[in-house]
Design a protein around this motif. Structure first.
Motif, short mmCIF file in Angstrom:
data_model
loop_
_atom_site.label_atom_id
_atom_site.label_comp_id
_atom_site.label_asym_id
_atom_site.label_seq_id
_atom_site.Cartn_x
_atom_site.Cartn_y
_atom_site.Cartn_z
N ASP A 180 33.09 14.24 -172.48
CA ASP A 180 32.33 13.03 -172.16
C ASP A 180 31.96 12.25 -173.42
N GLY A 181 32.46 12.72 -174.56
CA GLY A 181 32.21 12.03 -175.82
C GLY A 181 30.94 12.43 -176.53
N THR A 182 30.08 13.20 -175.88
CA THR A 182 28.81 13.60 -176.50
C THR A 182 28.54 15.10 -176.41
N SER A 183 28.91 15.75 -175.33
CA SER A 183 28.60 17.17 -175.13
C SER A 183 29.55 18.07 -175.92
N THR A 184 29.02 19.17 -176.45
CA THR A 184 29.86 20.16 -177.11
C THR A 184 30.59 20.98 -176.05
N LEU A 185 31.59 21.74 -176.50
CA LEU A 185 32.33 22.58 -175.57
C LEU A 185 31.40 23.59 -174.91
N HIS A 186 30.48 24.15 -175.69
CA HIS A 186 29.52 25.10 -175.13
C HIS A 186 28.67 24.43 -174.04
N GLU A 187 28.24 23.22 -174.31
CA GLU A 187 27.42 22.49 -173.34
C GLU A 187 28.22 22.15 -172.09
N LEU A 188 29.51 21.83 -172.25
CA LEU A 188 30.34 21.51 -171.08
C LEU A 188 30.50 22.73 -170.18
N VAL A 189 30.65 23.90 -170.78
CA VAL A 189 30.74 25.13 -169.97
C VAL A 189 29.45 25.33 -169.19
N MET A 190 28.33 25.18 -169.88
CA MET A 190 27.04 25.47 -169.25
C MET A 190 26.62 24.38 -168.27
N GLN A 191 27.26 23.22 -168.33
CA GLN A 191 26.96 22.15 -167.37
C GLN A 191 27.79 22.27 -166.09
N ASP A 192 28.86 23.05 -166.16
CA ASP A 192 29.74 23.18 -165.00
C ASP A 192 29.11 24.12 -163.96
N PRO A 193 29.06 23.72 -162.69
CA PRO A 193 28.40 24.55 -161.67
C PRO A 193 28.98 25.95 -161.53
N ARG A 194 30.29 26.08 -161.71
CA ARG A 194 30.93 27.39 -161.58
C ARG A 194 30.90 28.17 -162.89
N MET A 195 31.35 27.54 -163.96
CA MET A 195 31.45 28.24 -165.23
C MET A 195 30.10 28.73 -165.74
N SER A 196 29.07 27.98 -165.46
CA SER A 196 27.74 28.35 -165.95
C SER A 196 27.23 29.63 -165.32
N GLN A 197 27.81 30.02 -164.16
CA GLN A 197 27.37 31.25 -163.51
C GLN A 197 28.08 32.49 -164.05
N VAL A 198 29.23 32.28 -164.69
CA VAL A 198 29.96 33.40 -165.31
C VAL A 198 30.40 33.00 -166.72
N PRO A 199 29.45 32.61 -167.57
CA PRO A 199 29.82 32.13 -168.91
C PRO A 199 30.52 33.19 -169.75
N GLN A 200 30.31 34.47 -169.42
CA GLN A 200 30.95 35.54 -170.18
C GLN A 200 32.47 35.49 -170.09
N LEU A 201 33.00 34.82 -169.07
CA LEU A 201 34.44 34.67 -168.94
C LEU A 201 34.98 33.56 -169.82
N TYR A 202 34.16 32.56 -170.09
CA TYR A 202 34.66 31.35 -170.72
C TYR A 202 34.21 31.14 -172.16
N LEU A 203 32.97 31.44 -172.49
CA LEU A 203 32.47 31.16 -173.83
C LEU A 203 33.27 31.88 -174.92
N PRO A 204 33.69 33.15 -174.71
CA PRO A 204 34.48 33.80 -175.76
C PRO A 204 35.80 33.10 -176.04
N ARG A 205 36.28 32.29 -175.10
CA ARG A 205 37.56 31.60 -175.28
C ARG A 205 37.45 30.35 -176.16
N LEU A 206 36.25 29.98 -176.49
CA LEU A 206 36.08 28.80 -177.35
C LEU A 206 36.43 29.11 -178.80
N GLU A 207 36.44 30.39 -179.18
CA GLU A 207 36.92 30.84 -180.48
C GLU A 207 36.36 30.03 -181.64
N GLY A 208 35.05 29.96 -181.73
CA GLY A 208 34.42 29.26 -182.84
C GLY A 208 34.38 27.75 -182.71
#
Length: 354
Positions: A180-208
């Motif tokens: 969206d031009g402003t949110s970080t990748l971490h914030e985008l994961v946590m803003q998503d209705p599905r991903m935010s409920q299982v962040p352990q699946l997605y956050l490690p994939r951001l690789e720094g």
């Protein structure tokens, strides 16, 4: 639960329960069926030419290698190699032999749930990825099929039947972050209705890259391997099972000797083409250990999931018993355990999948 509530919930009730919880009734059902047939491994005879019938520890390439000319035409080109000092050149030679170029897919020959599946963009990435696998382990290099639709098709054919049937069709969707031009990748994961409920699946994939910001509309794919437990989203597609698709799948699967029960993973050019039984390539064939994965659609109820699981496992016991009457042997409980331990050991040695 109403249909409206189902649509609002980003996850089903049981979608990410621990396996030890969800699968306990299924294990008990397996034991009961095994006692009934006086053989805990009778289901492994359902696909008797495959190690444990494809329950665990089987070589993916050994299944594909059995394909006759009709089935072979539908399978994405692949080659097997053993990781080691000459692996890089072997992969390059295999790619030349297949007539393909980067990107390609490298994955373990013995694996489960997409563990170790890597998308290789170029030679430099291949040089980086190969050392992540143990020396001597068997790997596949496979042509990347870029068709946009990925699906799992479950097929069952009893030994006395000339024609099999499709009991499940599931679409696999890779989750994407859209900037969206402003949110970080971490914030985008946590803003998503599905991903935010299982962040352990997605956050490690951001690789720094957690603090990276995508431009507006820019896409960031989180998962390549189409596996639910790795973060892919599954959609029930049984309404798209047609006579034309069933006829095509049956022609392919009857061209693999004594294959009666399992899931075919495909990439297709479109849903419409798949419904016509056209425009798809097989990327993997799984045996007795595979599931009718439409149960992982978020709208599936727990009762529907167990009913589906019990139905399919009953079929594999019936088929296995029939194959034993034909003279085939089951793997035996100890061999089944050995194959499971071998698979478990290998899975622990593979790198994280893409």
């Amino acid at each position: 639960m109403t249909d409206k509530t189902k649509e609002q919930n980003p996850l089903s009730l049981f979608e990410f329960w621990p396996g030890s919880v969800f699968y306990t009734p299924i294990v008990l059902y397996w034991i009961i069926m095994g006692l009934r047939y006086r053989d805990l491994s009778v289901a492994t005879a359902a696909n008797p030419r495959i190690e444990t019938g494809g329950l665990c520890g089987e070589s993916k390439s050994s299944i594909l290698d059995m394909a006759g000319p009709i089935a072979r035409e539908a399978i994405a080109p692949y080659r097997v190699f053993y990781n080691g000092p000459t692996a890089l050149q072997e992969v390059l030679d295999a790619m030349d032999d297949m007539g393909t170029t980067f990107p390609v897919v490298v994955k373990p020959d013995i694996g489960c749930n997409g563990t170790g599946v890597r998308l290789i963009a170029d030679r430099a990435m291949l040089e980086h990825v190969l050392p992540l696998f143990p020396t001597g382990v068997a790997l596949l290099v496979q042509e990347l099929i870029t068709a946009p639709i990925e699906a799992g098709i479950f097929y069952i054919r009893h030994p006395h039947e000339e024609k099999g049937r499709i009991t499940s069709l599931t679409y696999k969707e890779a989750p994407l972050l859209i900037g969206d031009g402003t949110s970080t990748l971490h914030e985008l994961v946590m803003q998503d209705p599905r991903m935010s409920q299982v962040p352990q699946l997605y956050l490690p994939r951001l690789e720094g890259q957690e603090r990276s910001v995508l431009t507006k509309g820019e896409k960031f794919p989180l998962v390549f391997a189409g596996n639910h437990c790795k973060g892919s989203i599954f959609r029930d597609g049984r309404n798209d099972i047609t006579e034309a698709l069933t006829k095509r799948i049956n022609a392919i699967m009857t061209d693999i000797p004594d294959f009666h029960f399992g899931r075919i993973d495909v990439k297709a050019t479109s849903v419409e083409a798949l419904r016509r039984g056209e425009g798809f390539s097989i990327i993997e064939i799984n045996g007795v250990g595979s599931e009718a994965i439409h149960i992982w659609d978020r709208r599936t109820t727990l009762w529907e999931a167990y009913r589906t699981q019990f139905y399919h496992y009953r079929q594999t016991f019936l088929i296995g018993a029939a194959k034993k009457k034909e003279g085939w042997k089951s793997s035996g409980a100890f061999s089944m355990l050995f194959s499971w331990l071998k698979q478990r050991r290998l899975l622990s040695s593979y790198p994280t999948n893409d």
